[in-house]
Write a protein that holds these residues in place. Sequence first.
Motif, PDB file in Angstrom:
ATOM      1  N   THR A  26      61.615 -12.044 -24.193  1.00 32.56           N
ATOM      2  CA  THR A  26      60.360 -12.669 -23.748  1.00 32.56           C
ATOM      3  C   THR A  26      59.998 -13.888 -24.585  1.00 32.56           C
ATOM      4  O   THR A  26      59.042 -14.584 -24.288  1.00 32.56           O
ATOM      5  CB  THR A  26      59.208 -11.655 -23.825  1.00 32.56           C
ATOM      6  N   GLY A  27      60.730 -14.118 -25.642  1.00 36.77           N
ATOM      7  CA  GLY A  27      60.498 -15.262 -26.514  1.00 36.77           C
ATOM      8  C   GLY A  27      61.721 -15.454 -27.370  1.00 36.77           C
ATOM      9  O   GLY A  27      62.774 -14.844 -27.126  1.00 36.77           O
ATOM     10  N   LYS A  28      61.597 -16.284 -28.388  1.00 34.54           N
ATOM     11  CA  LYS A  28      62.751 -16.571 -29.216  1.00 34.54           C
ATOM     12  C   LYS A  28      63.318 -15.319 -29.858  1.00 34.54           C
ATOM     13  O   LYS A  28      64.536 -15.125 -29.908  1.00 34.54           O
ATOM     14  CB  LYS A  28      62.374 -17.596 -30.288  1.00 34.54           C
ATOM     15  N   GLU A  29      62.458 -14.466 -30.366  1.00 33.52           N
ATOM     16  CA  GLU A  29      62.910 -13.235 -31.013  1.00 33.52           C
ATOM     17  C   GLU A  29      62.201 -12.010 -30.461  1.00 33.52           C
ATOM     18  O   GLU A  29      62.325 -10.919 -31.022  1.00 33.52           O
ATOM     19  CB  GLU A  29      62.685 -13.308 -32.533  1.00 33.52           C
ATOM     20  N   ASP A  30      61.441 -12.174 -29.391  1.00 38.23           N
ATOM     21  CA  ASP A  30      60.641 -11.075 -28.854  1.00 38.23           C
ATOM     22  C   ASP A  30      61.316 -10.453 -27.634  1.00 38.23           C
ATOM     23  O   ASP A  30      61.952 -11.147 -26.835  1.00 38.23           O
ATOM     24  CB  ASP A  30      59.244 -11.572 -28.471  1.00 38.23           C
ATOM     25  N   TRP A  31      61.098  -9.131 -27.505  1.00 36.44           N
ATOM     26  CA  TRP A  31      61.645  -8.391 -26.370  1.00 36.44           C
ATOM     27  C   TRP A  31      60.535  -7.566 -25.743  1.00 36.44           C
ATOM     28  O   TRP A  31      59.634  -7.096 -26.439  1.00 36.44           O
ATOM     29  CB  TRP A  31      62.773  -7.456 -26.819  1.00 36.44           C
ATOM     30  N   GLY A  32      60.619  -7.386 -24.428  1.00 41.08           N
ATOM     31  CA  GLY A  32      59.654  -6.564 -23.705  1.00 41.08           C
ATOM     32  C   GLY A  32      60.349  -5.665 -22.708  1.00 41.08           C
ATOM     33  O   GLY A  32      61.442  -5.979 -22.221  1.00 41.08           O
ATOM     34  N   GLY A  33      59.728  -4.523 -22.398  1.00 36.52           N
ATOM     35  CA  GLY A  33      60.309  -3.576 -21.451  1.00 36.52           C
ATOM     36  C   GLY A  33      60.463  -4.167 -20.061  1.00 36.52           C
ATOM     37  O   GLY A  33      59.646  -4.963 -19.615  1.00 36.52           O
ATOM     38  N   LEU A  34      61.535  -3.769 -19.377  1.00 40.47           N
ATOM     39  CA  LEU A  34      61.830  -4.272 -18.029  1.00 40.47           C
ATOM     40  C   LEU A  34      61.633  -3.137 -17.031  1.00 40.47           C
ATOM     41  O   LEU A  34      62.460  -2.226 -16.943  1.00 40.47           O
ATOM     42  CB  LEU A  34      63.260  -4.804 -17.975  1.00 40.47           C
ATOM     43  N   PRO A  35      60.535  -3.148 -16.252  1.00 43.87           N
ATOM     44  CA  PRO A  35      60.237  -2.021 -15.351  1.00 43.87           C
ATOM     45  C   PRO A  35      60.964  -2.131 -14.015  1.00 43.87           C
ATOM     46  O   PRO A  35      61.419  -3.196 -13.610  1.00 43.87           O
ATOM     47  CB  PRO A  35      58.732  -2.153 -15.145  1.00 43.87           C
ATOM     48  N   GLY A  36      61.058  -0.974 -13.339  1.00 46.91           N
ATOM     49  CA  GLY A  36      61.534  -0.948 -11.960  1.00 46.91           C
ATOM     50  C   GLY A  36      62.969  -1.354 -11.763  1.00 46.91           C
ATOM     51  O   GLY A  36      63.343  -1.791 -10.664  1.00 46.91           O
ATOM     52  N   ARG A  37      63.814  -1.217 -12.784  1.00 43.65           N
ATOM     53  CA  ARG A  37      65.218  -1.591 -12.649  1.00 43.65           C
ATOM     54  C   ARG A  37      66.110  -0.348 -12.731  1.00 43.65           C
ATOM     55  O   ARG A  37      65.813   0.614 -13.435  1.00 43.65           O
ATOM     56  CB  ARG A  37      65.631  -2.588 -13.737  1.00 43.65           C
ATOM     57  N   THR A  38      67.236  -0.388 -12.015  1.00 42.71           N
ATOM     58  CA  THR A  38      68.145   0.750 -11.975  1.00 42.71           C
ATOM     59  C   THR A  38      69.137   0.685 -13.127  1.00 42.71           C
ATOM     60  O   THR A  38      69.768  -0.348 -13.358  1.00 42.71           O
ATOM     61  CB  THR A  38      68.911   0.791 -10.640  1.00 42.71           C
ATOM     62  N   ASP A  97      60.675   3.026 -16.016  1.00 42.75           N
ATOM     63  CA  ASP A  97      59.240   3.132 -15.734  1.00 42.75           C
ATOM     64  C   ASP A  97      58.532   1.822 -16.110  1.00 42.75           C
ATOM     65  O   ASP A  97      59.174   0.811 -16.398  1.00 42.75           O
ATOM     66  CB  ASP A  97      58.632   4.336 -16.451  1.00 42.75           C
ATOM     67  N   ARG A  98      57.204   1.842 -16.146  1.00 41.23           N
ATOM     68  CA  ARG A  98      56.424   0.627 -16.393  1.00 41.23           C
ATOM     69  C   ARG A  98      56.741  -0.016 -17.742  1.00 41.23           C
ATOM     70  O   ARG A  98      56.604  -1.223 -17.913  1.00 41.23           O
ATOM     71  CB  ARG A  98      54.925   0.939 -16.335  1.00 41.23           C
TER      72      ARG A  98
END
Length: 373
Positions: free
Chosen positions: A164-176, A198-199
Amino acid sequence: MTIIPHLLARLLRRPRGDGAPTKIEPVETESVEIESVEVDPDPVPIGGEDQVVATFEVVTSGPSAEVTGELVAPDESRAELRFEREERTAFEERWRSRHAFGRDAAAGTWRVVVGAGGGTEEREFEVRAEEGLRRSRIDGFELFPDPVDEGSPLTVSGLLEVVTGKEDWGGLPGRTVALLFRPDDMLARREVARVVTDRSGRFDATVTATESGFWSAEFRGDAGEAGEAGEARDFKELREVRDAGRVTAARSAEVHSAVSAAGAQTRITYSANPKSGRPNRKATHAGTLFVRVQPAGQPARWDPLPQQRVRLWFDPSGTGADAVKGTATTGSDGRFTLRKKVPSTGEWQVRFDSQAPSQRRSCKSPVRRLTVS
């Protein structure tokens, strides 16, 4: 015509013209099977300053045979791949080749076509412009409990994230996410189940523990984005899936699961040929039944298991509506061979149902798909 066994044996030992006995060579019944073809990364990101090196991994079983391959670009132009064997177990071999994609490589759908022992297999993969392509990863992949008893539930969990940014990560919802497994002493990974994140991007699944081996989780990028968006549970989650944009594929590290069970492990190697042809042609189903032996103070080994009955199953639809099509008894070398008609396109498998589970366990061979044209 009646064949008398002792007379047949005498004929087979009849001397040649020079007086030496005729030597009857054993017939090699099992053939090479291509168990899996994998591409990493997929999609291949191009457009940056540096070349991107993609790895092509092939796992084969059966008699050792060289692996050949080529890349087919969207315009049908071709480039040779040179494979080298990098790992071998009692049952399988792993081969790898690498190819560098420059910033001017053609974007679109490519194919890798591989051959081994007269058989061929291919896989499609994507080459995409790096702009707008975001990296993903699978973090915190774990199993519980470990060790686990055979037949008991095994929980597999992890977190799918996108940068989500240079060194940031975020959860990815709704993916198999696909759950992959390979038993001990095997190299090819096979999909066991699928689960939707999940969310928060987390996924949890419960599977049945069958044997010791290595688990991993794989997210296959945008290949199933439309279907995954359709599985989103509300409008907000649907928007989050779409807003994530195009993302790379990702695979977790492998995690070993130890399964406790009575009886020795068994394993079936199995090949079926020809792979395609007219309806009701006869196909040869050949293989060997092995049992894992652990002598005191010595390394474990796999020995042929003689005088055991195996069954050949056929599933014409690939949905589990299978039925027994034949039986065979393994010889002194653990081998078996059956010749059966192929009525329609479908999946074949050999199974060993142990009559003495306290001594040795049951097992199933890999599935072989035969087609009718």
